[in-house]
Design an enzyme around this catalytic site. Sequence first.
Site, PDB file in Angstrom:
ATOM      1  N   PHE A 200      -7.946 -37.781 -11.586  1.00  0.00           N
ATOM      2  CA  PHE A 200      -6.575 -37.579 -12.042  1.00  0.00           C
ATOM      3  C   PHE A 200      -6.416 -38.236 -13.419  1.00  0.00           C
ATOM      4  O   PHE A 200      -6.830 -39.376 -13.613  1.00  0.00           O
ATOM      5  CB  PHE A 200      -5.619 -38.199 -11.029  1.00  0.00           C
ATOM      6  CG  PHE A 200      -4.192 -37.809 -11.216  1.00  0.00           C
ATOM      7  CD1 PHE A 200      -3.704 -36.640 -10.672  1.00  0.00           C
ATOM      8  CD2 PHE A 200      -3.326 -38.609 -11.951  1.00  0.00           C
ATOM      9  CE1 PHE A 200      -2.376 -36.269 -10.852  1.00  0.00           C
ATOM     10  CE2 PHE A 200      -1.999 -38.247 -12.132  1.00  0.00           C
ATOM     11  CZ  PHE A 200      -1.531 -37.071 -11.576  1.00  0.00           C
TER      12      PHE A 200
ATOM     13  N   ARG B  20      -3.043 -24.607  -5.583  1.00  0.00           N
ATOM     14  CA  ARG B  20      -3.263 -25.756  -4.703  1.00  0.00           C
ATOM     15  C   ARG B  20      -2.246 -25.749  -3.557  1.00  0.00           C
ATOM     16  O   ARG B  20      -1.047 -25.614  -3.781  1.00  0.00           O
ATOM     17  CB  ARG B  20      -3.113 -27.014  -5.556  1.00  0.00           C
ATOM     18  CG  ARG B  20      -3.676 -28.255  -4.954  1.00  0.00           C
ATOM     19  CD  ARG B  20      -3.653 -29.368  -5.968  1.00  0.00           C
ATOM     20  NE  ARG B  20      -2.291 -29.809  -6.240  1.00  0.00           N
ATOM     21  CZ  ARG B  20      -1.957 -31.070  -6.518  1.00  0.00           C
ATOM     22  NH1 ARG B  20      -2.878 -32.004  -6.592  1.00  0.00           N
ATOM     23  NH2 ARG B  20      -0.710 -31.393  -6.747  1.00  0.00           N
TER      24      ARG B  20
ATOM     25  N   ASP C  25      -9.048 -45.087  -5.483  1.00  0.00           N
ATOM     26  CA  ASP C  25      -7.694 -44.545  -5.557  1.00  0.00           C
ATOM     27  C   ASP C  25      -7.485 -43.680  -4.315  1.00  0.00           C
ATOM     28  O   ASP C  25      -8.254 -42.743  -4.068  1.00  0.00           O
ATOM     29  CB  ASP C  25      -7.558 -43.713  -6.843  1.00  0.00           C
ATOM     30  CG  ASP C  25      -6.156 -43.144  -7.013  1.00  0.00           C
ATOM     31  OD1 ASP C  25      -5.524 -42.823  -5.988  1.00  0.00           O
ATOM     32  OD2 ASP C  25      -5.718 -42.996  -8.165  1.00  0.00           O
TER      33      ASP C  25
ATOM     34  N   TYR D 253       4.507 -41.415  -2.514  1.00  0.00           N
ATOM     35  CA  TYR D 253       5.441 -40.273  -2.494  1.00  0.00           C
ATOM     36  C   TYR D 253       4.749 -38.979  -2.112  1.00  0.00           C
ATOM     37  O   TYR D 253       5.381 -37.934  -2.099  1.00  0.00           O
ATOM     38  CB  TYR D 253       6.164 -40.141  -3.838  1.00  0.00           C
ATOM     39  CG  TYR D 253       5.253 -40.141  -5.042  1.00  0.00           C
ATOM     40  CD1 TYR D 253       4.529 -39.000  -5.374  1.00  0.00           C
ATOM     41  CD2 TYR D 253       5.101 -41.267  -5.831  1.00  0.00           C
ATOM     42  CE1 TYR D 253       3.669 -39.003  -6.457  1.00  0.00           C
ATOM     43  CE2 TYR D 253       4.246 -41.283  -6.918  1.00  0.00           C
ATOM     44  CZ  TYR D 253       3.534 -40.139  -7.227  1.00  0.00           C
ATOM     45  OH  TYR D 253       2.682 -40.139  -8.289  1.00  0.00           O
ATOM     46  N   LYS D 254       3.442 -39.022  -1.838  1.00  0.00           N
ATOM     47  CA  LYS D 254       2.728 -37.810  -1.420  1.00  0.00           C
ATOM     48  C   LYS D 254       2.749 -37.737   0.105  1.00  0.00           C
ATOM     49  O   LYS D 254       3.793 -37.503   0.700  1.00  0.00           O
ATOM     50  CB  LYS D 254       1.332 -37.795  -2.033  1.00  0.00           C
ATOM     51  CG  LYS D 254       1.395 -37.636  -3.554  1.00  0.00           C
ATOM     52  CD  LYS D 254       0.062 -37.774  -4.262  1.00  0.00           C
ATOM     53  CE  LYS D 254       0.268 -37.639  -5.774  1.00  0.00           C
ATOM     54  NZ  LYS D 254      -0.872 -38.116  -6.551  1.00  0.00           N
TER      55      LYS D 254
HETATM   56  C1  LIG Z   1      -0.596 -38.678  -7.843  1.00  0.00           C
HETATM   57  C2  LIG Z   1      -1.688 -39.486  -8.412  1.00  0.00           C
HETATM   58  C3  LIG Z   1      -1.409 -40.544  -9.279  1.00  0.00           C
HETATM   59  C4  LIG Z   1       0.000 -40.811  -9.716  1.00  0.00           C
HETATM   60  O1  LIG Z   1       0.174 -41.992 -10.402  1.00  0.00           O
HETATM   61  P1  LIG Z   1       1.672 -42.502 -10.664  1.00  0.00           P
HETATM   62  O2  LIG Z   1       1.505 -43.781 -11.323  1.00  0.00           O
HETATM   63  O3  LIG Z   1       2.346 -42.559  -9.338  1.00  0.00           O
HETATM   64  O4  LIG Z   1       2.347 -41.479 -11.517  1.00  0.00           O
HETATM   65  C5  LIG Z   1      -2.471 -41.308  -9.745  1.00  0.00           C
HETATM   66  N1  LIG Z   1      -3.736 -41.033  -9.359  1.00  0.00           N
HETATM   67  C6  LIG Z   1      -4.033 -40.012  -8.535  1.00  0.00           C
HETATM   68  C7  LIG Z   1      -5.436 -39.749  -8.131  1.00  0.00           C
HETATM   69  C8  LIG Z   1      -3.022 -39.214  -8.045  1.00  0.00           C
HETATM   70  O5  LIG Z   1      -3.305 -38.196  -7.242  1.00  0.00           O
END
Ligand SMILES: *Cc1c(COP(=O)(O)O)cnc(C)c1O
Length: 434
Positions: free
Chosen positions: A129, A393, A198, A223-224
């Site tokens: 990400f 997705r 992560d 939030y996921k």
């Molecule tokens: C959703 C996601 C994030 C989001 O980071 P935020 O700081 O909450 O915006 C980071 N890393 C991964 C792998 C994600 O899927």
Amino acid sequence: MTSLQDCLTLDAQDPLRALRDQFTLPEGVIYLDGNSLGASPRAAAARVAEVVQQEWAQGLIRSWNDAGWISLPQRLGDQFAPWLGVGAGELVFTDTASINLYKVLTAAARIAREDAPQRKRLISERSNFPTDLYIAQSVCQEYGLELVLLEPEEIAGALTDEVAICMLTHVNYRTGAMHDMAAVTAAAQGKGILCVWDLCHSAGAVPVDLKGANADFAIGCSYKYLNGGPGASAFVWANPRLINRFWQPLSGWFGHAEPFKFVPDYHPAQGIQRYLCGTQPMVSLSVLQCGLDVFTAVEPLGGMEALRNKSLALTDLFIALVEERCQGHGLGLATPREHGRRGSQVCLTREEGLGVDGKDSGAYAIVQALIARGVIGDFRKGDGTGLHKDILRFGFTPLYVGFEDVWHAVEHLRQVLESGEWRKPEFNRINAVT
Ligand SMILES: *Cc1c(COP(=O)(O)O)cnc(C)c1O
């Protein structure tokens, strides 16, 4: 061949079926984007009202003590800790995933600098990400490390004694492919490399055992799959064996050993509490608790094993139905078929050149046409090289997605493709958030 009737039977036999009632979802929507923003727990609205009208409006400053606000980041951490295979007192919910990643990468970089200053590499995945890579870039700049980006199959061979830190996302956001956390961690640590995981697409979605894997650090958003609400606080964990070594670069007063002594010098709290920085968002954290409470309700129904079984059954069904019913439209499968390598989402690719006027893949427009029909997934852009293709997705949150939903989602996809309705101009205009 699976029929709609088969799907209805699967729903009737589903031990987790009743959990859907714990969420507020709009009528007529099939929500397959819980891997981006989870659904709203039914309890959330009343909880917000209670926090705003009672704890804040009536309790005022007294609520830091009387409503337990001060310990909420820790209490939520304790509540969710077993789902990540960690103990009470080891996890807190605070800040964002990006910020927590900055904290733990900095701590790892410091430990590596002390123990093995000759190691100069931080390795990760090219399709990680982006925020993870951006944060890694600034930590590398600060600590004189080189960020080396790899394809997943190159990682095992890249674990050498030049590497300080291996930073991976357990389940890839673009493909849904899952790493073997225990195996990668063991291989990396065998070479003296610190492992940062992560868990944004893993927490609440797939089994995670951080202690069992002996990981060094982990972070993830809430939030996921945890349904904590937009921008809800993320979590952060450090292995207790690093207790005296992990450093908090954002040395704010909430991470101080005694914040209310108001002393001029910073002395970090023992343990994970030091990863708090400043005053925490109580309304948001209170809503997050509604999301975590749903997980507590899953425990008597079979816990993570039951969630995982349903998640795999949903994604298996989606893959099978797409392959049976949507052939001849240039779709491919980016997500591994192998259960041990699959997260809780299915990602379909589409060939470049199949879009309107041959300009792109058409994947974005297909997703927009599905959303217009109430089937909400999302689109992730490819890198244009053909290595990482455009992706449609679809996330499957087993707490509220059913087998009938999967049937109808694929039927809508079939109709969108067969009718060509995705070619309409309104589906081909790119929005700010995809
Ligand atoms: C959703 C996601 C994030 C989001 O980071 P935020 O700081 O909450 O915006 C980071 N890393 C991964 C792998 C994600 O899927």
